[in-house]
Design a protein around this motif. Structure first.
Motif, PDB file in Angstrom:
ATOM      1  N   SER A  35       0.840  -1.213   0.000  1.00  0.00           N
ATOM      2  CA  SER A  35       0.000   0.000   0.000  1.00  0.00           C
ATOM      3  C   SER A  35       0.866   1.251   0.000  1.00  0.00           C
ATOM      4  O   SER A  35       0.562   2.245  -0.658  1.00  0.00           O
ATOM      5  CB  SER A  35      -0.927   0.010   1.219  1.00  0.00           C
ATOM      6  N   GLY A  36       1.958   1.176   0.758  1.00  0.00           N
ATOM      7  CA  GLY A  36       2.869   2.320   0.813  1.00  0.00           C
ATOM      8  C   GLY A  36       3.485   2.605  -0.550  1.00  0.00           C
ATOM      9  O   GLY A  36       3.627   3.755  -0.953  1.00  0.00           O
ATOM     10  N   PHE A  37       3.855   1.543  -1.267  1.00  0.00           N
ATOM     11  CA  PHE A  37       4.432   1.725  -2.603  1.00  0.00           C
ATOM     12  C   PHE A  37       3.439   2.422  -3.524  1.00  0.00           C
ATOM     13  O   PHE A  37       3.789   3.359  -4.234  1.00  0.00           O
ATOM     14  CB  PHE A  37       4.829   0.376  -3.215  1.00  0.00           C
ATOM     15  N   MET A  41       3.988   5.999  -5.130  1.00  0.00           N
ATOM     16  CA  MET A  41       4.067   6.109  -6.584  1.00  0.00           C
ATOM     17  C   MET A  41       3.131   7.203  -7.086  1.00  0.00           C
ATOM     18  O   MET A  41       3.487   7.964  -7.993  1.00  0.00           O
ATOM     19  CB  MET A  41       3.713   4.759  -7.232  1.00  0.00           C
ATOM     20  N   VAL A  42       1.941   7.275  -6.520  1.00  0.00           N
ATOM     21  CA  VAL A  42       0.983   8.318  -6.929  1.00  0.00           C
ATOM     22  C   VAL A  42       1.552   9.699  -6.622  1.00  0.00           C
ATOM     23  O   VAL A  42       1.530  10.607  -7.463  1.00  0.00           O
ATOM     24  CB  VAL A  42      -0.372   8.119  -6.223  1.00  0.00           C
ATOM     25  N   VAL A  43       2.091   9.845  -5.424  1.00  0.00           N
ATOM     26  CA  VAL A  43       2.640  11.146  -5.019  1.00  0.00           C
ATOM     27  C   VAL A  43       3.814  11.534  -5.922  1.00  0.00           C
ATOM     28  O   VAL A  43       3.910  12.664  -6.403  1.00  0.00           O
ATOM     29  CB  VAL A  43       3.079  11.093  -3.537  1.00  0.00           C
ATOM     30  N   THR A 301      -3.983  -1.245 -11.156  1.00  0.00           N
ATOM     31  CA  THR A 301      -3.649  -2.670 -11.180  1.00  0.00           C
ATOM     32  C   THR A 301      -2.905  -3.043  -9.907  1.00  0.00           C
ATOM     33  O   THR A 301      -3.171  -4.088  -9.292  1.00  0.00           O
ATOM     34  CB  THR A 301      -2.776  -2.996 -12.397  1.00  0.00           C
ATOM     35  N   LEU A 302      -1.993  -2.194  -9.507  1.00  0.00           N
ATOM     36  CA  LEU A 302      -1.239  -2.467  -8.279  1.00  0.00           C
ATOM     37  C   LEU A 302      -2.162  -2.452  -7.067  1.00  0.00           C
ATOM     38  O   LEU A 302      -2.019  -3.276  -6.158  1.00  0.00           O
ATOM     39  CB  LEU A 302      -0.144  -1.419  -8.088  1.00  0.00           C
ATOM     40  N   SER A 306      -2.824  -5.305  -4.366  1.00  0.00           N
ATOM     41  CA  SER A 306      -2.688  -5.003  -2.945  1.00  0.00           C
ATOM     42  C   SER A 306      -3.969  -5.360  -2.198  1.00  0.00           C
ATOM     43  O   SER A 306      -3.933  -5.963  -1.116  1.00  0.00           O
ATOM     44  CB  SER A 306      -2.366  -3.513  -2.799  1.00  0.00           C
ATOM     45  N   SER A 307      -5.107  -5.023  -2.783  1.00  0.00           N
ATOM     46  CA  SER A 307      -6.389  -5.316  -2.136  1.00  0.00           C
ATOM     47  C   SER A 307      -6.614  -6.815  -2.039  1.00  0.00           C
ATOM     48  O   SER A 307      -7.079  -7.332  -1.013  1.00  0.00           O
ATOM     49  CB  SER A 307      -7.534  -4.687  -2.927  1.00  0.00           C
ATOM     50  N   ALA A 308      -6.279  -7.530  -3.103  1.00  0.00           N
ATOM     51  CA  ALA A 308      -6.452  -8.988  -3.095  1.00  0.00           C
ATOM     52  C   ALA A 308      -5.565  -9.614  -2.023  1.00  0.00           C
ATOM     53  O   ALA A 308      -5.998 -10.503  -1.283  1.00  0.00           O
ATOM     54  CB  ALA A 308      -6.107  -9.555  -4.465  1.00  0.00           C
TER      55      ALA A 308
END
Lengths: 444, 251
Positions: A35-37, A41-43, A301-302, A306-308
């Motif tokens: 989740s941190g990645f 990545m968004v930021v 997709t990531l 992550s959610s799965a």
């Protein structure tokens, strides 16, 4: 008292508690990292895009010449800036830009080069961002350029050399000027696109854009989250005053839109055959969100992965805690009978079991978060070197750390606690339902 | 009477240079028109095979075989690379005021411009009919020599922004009234390319350069030699100047 009793029960069976706790902690660390990645990545992508594009809202212009050729130009950027300020954007930062595809020539060597022209006021911000390999950005003035390191190497040039810069004007005519290299530097925010920087007046002259005009006007917002809202306000207020491209229009492929950002905010000499005609200087307003769309598609997709992974982890924790507390129930039947005989009520027995599960989950998840944060921080120290453009966009100065927000961390811990309690609820209820006399008669 | 004759002679002497200058200016503008007329095929089609040898200090020497089709009265042309294998099938097509570049690898057409490079040091505009009279104005002229050939040297200024070179200097043979050398300059007056026309071949009643060398002025040692052979005025089917034809012959 129940809390200390629950804690003593946990520490009584250290091995079991540690193993279960380690499982929960490991899962938490993995989820925190993933989740941190994605959050980082968004930021990073947003920051990189806004830096390389010059802002969060971009206005570009098009005109059709008498020969039917489309040229990229904003004839009156001062009007657009005044208009935006009148709308309430007086505290935001405005910057003018132009761009061109050039060929740098030195001796018998030549190299194609994206070129961006920036105003004098942007040089300071550029200085903070560029990684200078040679020369001094303080000497980057009119008649000089800053070239990427790879270009300098390929051309065999160094600071102080004069190079020919060959390009086409906005109407497609050949033009050449010589410029002295003020510095050799790489722009991490260019994400591998290797941009050469010119002073805006120099590049404008090279591509035959009159003084005071430009190809793009960028607005850097103090609150980038408001980019879409402000763009909509700008669009609405400009309707009727200037020809406008409808908001959100552009190449249907968002990756092409993204790549166009790095080729320069300009549209270069597009043939008119596929375009509708208009009169005047048509303005297009784009926001960072539009540019972020292909990035968000990749990150989506990531996030799915992550959610799965998170759901799988929750299921594993649920099953693990449930099984463990079933075992605890079977082991402590007589103990429960003793507690009930001593006056503990059913609710207190229930609470005891739930507290044990809760404490274990809290401790394990907090340790897991800490481990995840440490690992994420350590990974943030790794420099990934030269990666393709599609990967560079997610890095900050060549690095990718994993930094989970407080909100996400809290949500993760709370979710794990909820699952832990839910898993322990069944055995806890069974324990609470035991009759003292029957429990005391049971053999362990 | 004698006074009248003297006045008349004085007037003739004084106005003669003006008349000559006026005549010369008209001549040079007309000269551009003549060049266009001598080199454009007002009717019919033109086909030629071109051998291009490009020398580049960085990329080395590349030998290309190119075929060219032209239909000047409709301002259409098609140029297609036949060799080397790596570039085979690449072509440029001009129809309906548009220029299209074809890439056989991706099987896609992209909008191009007459100002774009075709191959080596040649431009797409080099394969189009001559339009000097339409595109350029004579800004200055002088007499000169190019080797042993007497020439008019004209400074040309582009009349529109469609021209590849905003300014050109042209050496025109006084003998054959065709260009022997053309220098193309950038907007800032920097020499970009020199074209040498070593020989002209007469086909029907028109002339076509059969040997040209294009020299890049910015990169030392970079040039392209073009030799034309198999020139023909045979009529071509209309479908030659179509995207479908280019796509078909490219594969």
């Amino acid at each position: 008292m129940l809390v200390s009793l629950a804690w003593k029960n946990l520490t009584r069976q250290k091995r079991r508690s540690l193993l279960l706790g380690a499982g929960i902690g490991l899962g938490t660390a993995i989820i925190a990292l993933l989740s941190g990645f994605t959050q980082t990545m968004v930021v990073n992508a947003r920051e990189n895009l806004s830096q390389s594009s010059g802002g969060h809202i971009f206005m570009t212009g098009q005109e059709v010449t008498t020969s039917g050729r489309h040229v990229a130009i904003i004839r009156d950027p001062a009007f657009l800036e005044r208009h935006a300020i009148d709308l309430g954007l007086k505290d935001e930062t405005f910057s003018k830009r132009s761009s061109a595809q050039t060929v740098l020539l030195f001796g018998s060597a030549s190299r194609s080069q994206n070129a961006v022209g920036i105003e004098a006021g942007q040089v300071a911000a550029l200085s903070e961002r560029l990684v200078v390999a040679a020369g001094d950005l303080a000497s980057f003035g009119s008649g000089t350029i800053v070239v990427p390191r790879l270009t300098a190497e390929k051309l065999g040039t160094t600071v102080g050399d004069s190079v020919y810069v060959r390009t086409q004007t906005i109407t497609g005519q050949e033009n050449v000027e010589t410029y002295r290299i003020a510095a050799v530097a790489d722009d991490p925010a260019a994400l591998g696109a290797a941009v050469a920087f010119f002073r805006l007046e120099d590049l404008n002259r090279l591509i035959a854009i009159p003084e005071g005009q430009c190809q793009a006007l960028a607005i850097s917002l103090r609150d980038p989250e408001k980019a879409d809202e402000i763009a909509q306000r700008l669009y609405s207020s400009l309707e009727g005053l200037v020809p406008l491209v409808p908001l959100g229009s552009g190449p249907s492929d968002p990756m092409i839109r993204l790549l166009q950002t790095f080729q320069g905010p300009a549209l270069r000499g597009m043939d008119s055959s596929n375009e509708q005609a208009w009169a005047g200087n048509m303005i297009k307003i784009t926001t960072i969100s539009e540019l972020m769309q292909p990035v968000m598609d990749i990150i989506g997709t990531l996030k799915l992965i992550s959610s799965a992974t998170f759901i799988v982890l929750l299921v594993i924790i649920l099953v693990g805690i449930s099984n463990t507390f079933q075992m605890i129930l079977l082991e402590r039947v007589r103990e429960i009978g003793t507690l009930r005989a001593l006056g503990y009520q059913r609710t207190e027995v229930l609470a005891l079991f739930l507290l044990e599960a809760g404490l274990l989950t809290v401790a394990a998840s907090l340790i897991g978060l800490a481990v995840g944060a440490l690992l994420g921080g350590a990974m943030g120290l790794v420099h990934w070197g030269r990666l393709p453009f599609t990967s560079q966009i997610f890095l900050s100065h060549g690095r990718l750390g994993s930094y989970l927000s407080m909100k996400s961390s809290a949500f993760l811990v709370l979710a794990l606690i909820a699952v832990g309690l839910a898993a322990a609820l069944g055995p806890a209820r069974k324990a609470a339902a035991l009759e003292p006399a029957q429990a005391l008669r049971t053999q362990n | 009477m004698k006074t009248l004759i003297r006045i008349t002679i004085i007037l003739i002497v004084l106005t003669a240079p003006l008349g000559m200058a006026t005549a010369q200016t008209q001549d040079f503008s007309d000269l551009l028109d003549q060049i266009d007329s001598l080199t454009n095929f007002k009717t019919g089609d033109f086909t030629a095979t071109l051998s291009m040898v490009s020398h580049d200090p960085e990329a080395g020497t590349t030998v290309r075989k190119v075929t060219q089709f032209r239909r000047d009265y409709q301002d259409k042309f098609l140029v297609l690379i036949l060799e080397p294998e790596a570039e085979k099938g690449q072509g440029t097509l001009r129809i309906d005021q548009n220029v299209w570049a074809y890439d056989p690898q991706s099987r896609q057409f992209t909008h191009a411009s007459l100002k774009d490079t075709f191959a080596g040091d040649t431009k797409n505009s080099d394969f189009r009919k001559s339009s000097y009279f339409e595109d350029y104005a004579v800004a200055g002229e002088t007499d000169g020599k190019l080797g042993k050939f007497d020439c008019w040297i004209m400074d040309l200024k582009g009349k529109n922004d469609e021209v590849t070179y905003p300014t050109e200097r042209m050496w025109v043979s006084k003998d054959i009234r065709l260009p022997l050398k053309i220098e193309g300059y950038s907007l800032t007056g920097v020499l970009l390319r020199t074209s040498y026309f070593f020989s002209w071949t007469k086909i029907s009643d028109k002339f076509y350069p059969s040997k040209i060398i294009y020299v890049d002025a910015l990169t030392k040692g970079k040039n392209t030699e073009v030799d034309l052979t198999d020139m023909s005025r045979d009529p071509l089917p209309d479908n030659v100047f179509t995207k479908a034809f280019l796509e078909k012959v490219s594969h």
